[in-house]
Write a protein that holds these residues in place. Structure first.
Motif, PDB file in Angstrom:
ATOM      1  N   LEU A   3       0.839  -1.184   0.000  1.00 22.79           N
ATOM      2  CA  LEU A   3       0.000   0.000   0.000  1.00 22.79           C
ATOM      3  C   LEU A   3       0.879   1.240   0.000  1.00 22.79           C
ATOM      4  N   SER A  19      -4.548   9.407  -0.408  1.00 22.93           N
ATOM      5  CA  SER A  19      -4.738   8.297  -1.341  1.00 22.93           C
ATOM      6  C   SER A  19      -4.052   7.063  -0.802  1.00 22.93           C
ATOM      7  N   CYS A  20      -4.660   5.942  -1.049  1.00 22.23           N
ATOM      8  CA  CYS A  20      -4.080   4.658  -0.685  1.00 22.23           C
ATOM      9  C   CYS A  20      -4.172   3.776  -1.927  1.00 22.23           C
ATOM     10  N   THR A  21      -3.032   3.532  -2.525  1.00 20.98           N
ATOM     11  CA  THR A  21      -2.979   2.775  -3.772  1.00 20.98           C
ATOM     12  C   THR A  21      -2.306   1.429  -3.525  1.00 20.98           C
ATOM     13  N   ARG A  70     -13.854   4.686  -3.195  1.00 22.36           N
ATOM     14  CA  ARG A  70     -12.965   3.824  -3.984  1.00 22.36           C
ATOM     15  C   ARG A  70     -12.916   4.314  -5.432  1.00 22.36           C
ATOM     16  N   LYS A  74      -8.296   2.857 -10.600  1.00 26.51           N
ATOM     17  CA  LYS A  74      -6.946   3.236 -10.168  1.00 26.51           C
ATOM     18  C   LYS A  74      -6.450   2.375  -9.008  1.00 26.51           C
ATOM     19  N   ASN A  75      -7.283   1.410  -8.606  1.00 27.27           N
ATOM     20  CA  ASN A  75      -6.905   0.542  -7.487  1.00 27.27           C
ATOM     21  C   ASN A  75      -6.535   1.361  -6.250  1.00 27.27           C
ATOM     22  N   THR A  76      -7.358   2.345  -5.990  1.00 27.07           N
ATOM     23  CA  THR A  76      -7.053   3.340  -4.964  1.00 27.07           C
ATOM     24  C   THR A  76      -8.285   3.623  -4.109  1.00 27.07           C
ATOM     25  N   TYR A  78      -9.585   6.709  -1.460  1.00 29.10           N
ATOM     26  CA  TYR A  78      -9.311   8.086  -1.062  1.00 29.10           C
ATOM     27  C   TYR A  78     -10.002   8.411   0.262  1.00 29.10           C
TER      28      TYR A  78
END
Length: 121
Positions: A3, A19-21, A70, A74-76, A78
């Motif tokens: 992450l 953001s958490c990707t 979600r 972007k597989n993220t 927020y």
């Protein structure tokens, strides 16, 4: 699962988006939690977005100031934070797991590196 957390100032006063990707996994399949830790204090739960029901949940102190969404393309995930207060200065972390209790930080297996958020008075 790795992450990566980062922050971006928002247009509003004391507004910030974290953001958490994820890499190595499809983040949509995980419950994602947000936690924070201020100097000298315990890590505390802020929010989560559940993989099971799709809803987001917040600690009482958030009081409708924060939202979690979600972006699966972007597989993220927020965390949008508005009206931040100086006492909310802390390192913010995102975490992910398949079946955690939303606010149970010990139940999350995967953690981002943490992002420093400093709110000036």
């Amino acid at each position: 699962v790795q992450l990566q957390a980062s922050g971006r100032l928002g247009a509003g006063w004391r507004s910030l988006r974290l953001s958490c990707t994820a890499s190595g996994a499809i983040l949509e399949q995980y419950t994602v939690g947000w936690f924070r830790q201020a100097p000298g204090k315990k890590r505390e739960w802020v929010s989560c977005i559940s993989r099971e029901d799709g809803y987001s949940y917040f600690a009482d102190f958030v009081k409708s100031r924060f939202t979690v969404v979600r972006d699966n393309a972007k597989n993220t995930v927020y965390l949008q934070m508005n009206k931040l207060r100086p006492e909310e200065t802390a390192v913010y972390f995102c975490a992910a797991d398949l079946y955690p209790t939303c606010n149970g930080y010990s139940e999350y297996e995967f953690w981002g590196q943490g992002t420093q958020v400093t709110v000036s008075s």
